[in-house]
Design an enzyme around this catalytic site. Structure first.
Site, PDB file in Angstrom:
ATOM      1  N   HIS A  58       0.819  -1.205   0.000  1.00 34.23           N
ATOM      2  CA  HIS A  58       0.000   0.000   0.000  1.00 34.23           C
ATOM      3  C   HIS A  58       0.857   1.261   0.000  1.00 34.23           C
ATOM      4  O   HIS A  58       2.012   1.253   0.430  1.00 34.23           O
ATOM      5  CB  HIS A  58      -0.938   0.034   1.218  1.00 34.23           C
ATOM      6  CG  HIS A  58      -0.201   0.150   2.523  1.00 34.23           C
ATOM      7  ND1 HIS A  58       0.394  -0.926   3.139  1.00 34.23           N
ATOM      8  CD2 HIS A  58       0.065   1.227   3.320  1.00 34.23           C
ATOM      9  CE1 HIS A  58       0.984  -0.525   4.257  1.00 34.23           C
ATOM     10  NE2 HIS A  58       0.805   0.782   4.389  1.00 34.23           N
ATOM     11  N   ASP A  82       0.562   5.003   1.715  1.00 32.73           N
ATOM     12  CA  ASP A  82      -0.237   5.474   2.848  1.00 32.73           C
ATOM     13  C   ASP A  82      -1.296   6.491   2.440  1.00 32.73           C
ATOM     14  O   ASP A  82      -1.024   7.433   1.678  1.00 32.73           O
ATOM     15  CB  ASP A  82       0.674   6.110   3.911  1.00 32.73           C
ATOM     16  CG  ASP A  82       1.493   5.061   4.651  1.00 32.73           C
ATOM     17  OD1 ASP A  82       1.076   3.884   4.682  1.00 32.73           O
ATOM     18  OD2 ASP A  82       2.555   5.423   5.201  1.00 32.73           O
ATOM     19  N   HIS A 114       4.627   0.252   0.213  1.00 33.36           N
ATOM     20  CA  HIS A 114       5.371  -0.580   1.160  1.00 33.36           C
ATOM     21  C   HIS A 114       4.500  -1.699   1.714  1.00 33.36           C
ATOM     22  O   HIS A 114       3.275  -1.710   1.516  1.00 33.36           O
ATOM     23  CB  HIS A 114       5.983   0.281   2.272  1.00 33.36           C
ATOM     24  CG  HIS A 114       5.003   1.166   2.976  1.00 33.36           C
ATOM     25  ND1 HIS A 114       4.632   2.400   2.494  1.00 33.36           N
ATOM     26  CD2 HIS A 114       4.294   0.987   4.121  1.00 33.36           C
ATOM     27  CE1 HIS A 114       3.749   2.942   3.315  1.00 33.36           C
ATOM     28  NE2 HIS A 114       3.520   2.100   4.307  1.00 33.36           N
ATOM     29  N   ARG A 140       5.041   6.250  13.642  1.00 37.82           N
ATOM     30  CA  ARG A 140       5.120   6.898  12.316  1.00 37.82           C
ATOM     31  C   ARG A 140       4.675   8.345  12.415  1.00 37.82           C
ATOM     32  O   ARG A 140       3.641   8.634  13.009  1.00 37.82           O
ATOM     33  CB  ARG A 140       4.227   6.163  11.306  1.00 37.82           C
ATOM     34  CG  ARG A 140       4.401   6.700   9.893  1.00 37.82           C
ATOM     35  CD  ARG A 140       3.480   5.981   8.915  1.00 37.82           C
ATOM     36  NE  ARG A 140       2.247   6.690   8.744  1.00 37.82           N
ATOM     37  CZ  ARG A 140       1.106   6.128   8.308  1.00 37.82           C
ATOM     38  NH1 ARG A 140       1.063   4.853   8.009  1.00 37.82           N
ATOM     39  NH2 ARG A 140       0.025   6.853   8.160  1.00 37.82           N
TER      40      ARG A 140
HETATM   41  O1  LIG Z   1       5.131  -1.453  10.461  1.00 40.16           O
HETATM   42  C1  LIG Z   1       5.751  -1.206   9.433  1.00 40.16           C
HETATM   43  O2  LIG Z   1       6.852  -1.660   9.174  1.00 40.16           O
HETATM   44  C2  LIG Z   1       5.134  -0.290   8.420  1.00 40.16           C
HETATM   45  C3  LIG Z   1       3.710  -0.051   8.705  1.00 40.16           C
HETATM   46  C4  LIG Z   1       3.091   0.887   7.728  1.00 40.16           C
HETATM   47  O3  LIG Z   1       2.475   0.491   6.786  1.00 40.16           O
HETATM   48  C5  LIG Z   1       3.285   2.327   7.922  1.00 40.16           C
HETATM   49  O4  LIG Z   1       3.917   2.736   8.895  1.00 40.16           O
HETATM   50  O5  LIG Z   1       2.802   3.094   7.088  1.00 40.16           O
HETATM   51 FE   LIG Z   2       1.825   2.138   5.577  1.00 43.59          FE
END
Ligand SMILES: O=C(O)CCC(=O)C(=O)O
Ligand SMILES: [Fe+2]
Length: 300
Positions: free
Chosen positions: A112, A114, A269, A284
């Site tokens: 995906h 974000d 990602h 994040r």
């Molecule tokens: O937990 C992760 O490694 C990435 C998770 C994710 O999709 C994000 O932080 O946007």
């Molecule tokens: Fe993500």
């Protein structure tokens, strides 16, 4: 595949004082000699920005930064985004908490980009590891939408250059997982209401480099507009699979102190879900972006 296929279509900074070691020709670099817990100098900020444009996802190692310092680092690159659904760090509402003990995060184990369910999806995001599973695992993969686009046939490029697609919040945030309590349900319903499906170009022009990138993702893209539904399903299935081929992606094995910073405009990602029931916690901070446009400048 010739490595020249991934040559950037914009000038590299003449004098990059920060050393960056590429992880692959298409995407990813490790940046050394910068301490992200301190304010960046104007030249460090410019260097990191240029390196991000070139490598699409940057990794910084052995950092000790608090969520507030993570927020301050991200702020160098734009205003910050407040996520409508995820819980946040107390006192740092810009930092979301991805904690497998508190939330069902299986939807991140899907390729995906974000927040493409919003009309102006984020420009980028900064991710830190706070607790890694003691079992190992929990890697994250990133894929380059520009490398994926460049590798398409000319016929396919022409076919998709003018197409647009629907992106829908519901695809990754089903009520069954995000509306389990009364309070969650209220938040979910409000978000659903605020974010009806949106349209984005299938091919996005990077607003800074001008590069073309494939801009559909399994996480949120539901259908291609104005074509037969079966053709849409077949084309989307081809494009999402193509976009995430190993040739266009890297896999990061997290260590304590790692920080990742990605350009969310032209990458996607995938957080590998191979460690449960061990616990994993990430923070994040997400940077606001602009409205995507395609080669004919059509907006969604
Ligand atoms: O937990 C992760 O490694 C990435 C998770 C994710 O999709 C994000 O932080 O946007
Ligand atoms: Fe993500």
């Amino acid at each position: 595949m010739a490595s020249t296929a991934f040559a950037p279509s914009f000038p590299l900074p003449a004098n990059t004082e920060l050393k960056a070691t590429p992880l692959s020709p298409a995407i990813g670099a490790i940046v050394e000699s910068v301490d992200l817990s301190h304010p960046l100098s104007p030249s460090q900020k410019n260097n990191i920005h240029q390196l991000l444009l070139r490598h699409q996802v940057l990794f910084f190692r052995k950092q000790t930064i608090s969520p507030a310092q993570q927020r301050d680092f991200a702020r160098n690159f734009g205003k910050l985004h407040l996520h409508p659904i995820f819980p946040t760090v107390p006192d740092v509402p810009e930092a979301i908490v991805l904690d497998t003990a508190k939330n069902d995060l299986r939807d991140n184990a899907l390729w995906h980009t974000d927040v493409t369910f919003q009309q102006e999806p984020p420009m980028g995001a900064v991710l830190t590891s706070r607790l890694l599973p003691e079992t190992g695992g929990g890697d994250t993969l990133w894929a380059s939408g520009t490398a994926a686009y460049d590798a398409l046939s000319d016929g396919m490029k022409q076919r998709i250059d003018t197409l647009t697609a629907q992106h829908d919040f519901l695809r990754s945030f089903p009520v069954s997982r995000y509306g389990r309590t009364e309070a969650e349900l209220e938040k979910w319903a409000e978000t659903r209401n605020n974010f009806p499906p949106v349209t984005h170009p299938v091919v996005r022009i990077h607003p800074e480099t001008g590069a073309k990138a494939l801009f559909v993702n399994e996480g949120f893209t539901t259908e291609i507009n104005d074509i037969d539904p079966e053709e849409s399903a077949a084309l989307l299935s081809y494009l999402t699979r193509h976009a995430t081929r190993p040739e266009f992606s890297i896999r990061w094995r997290w260590e304590e102190g790692d920080v990742a910073f990605w350009d969310n405009r032209i990458t996607q990602h995938y957080a590998v879900n191979d460690y449960l029931p061990a616990r994993r916690i990430m923070n994040r901070v997400t940077i606001i972006g602009d409205r995507p446009y395609g080669p004919t400048r059509q907006e969604g």
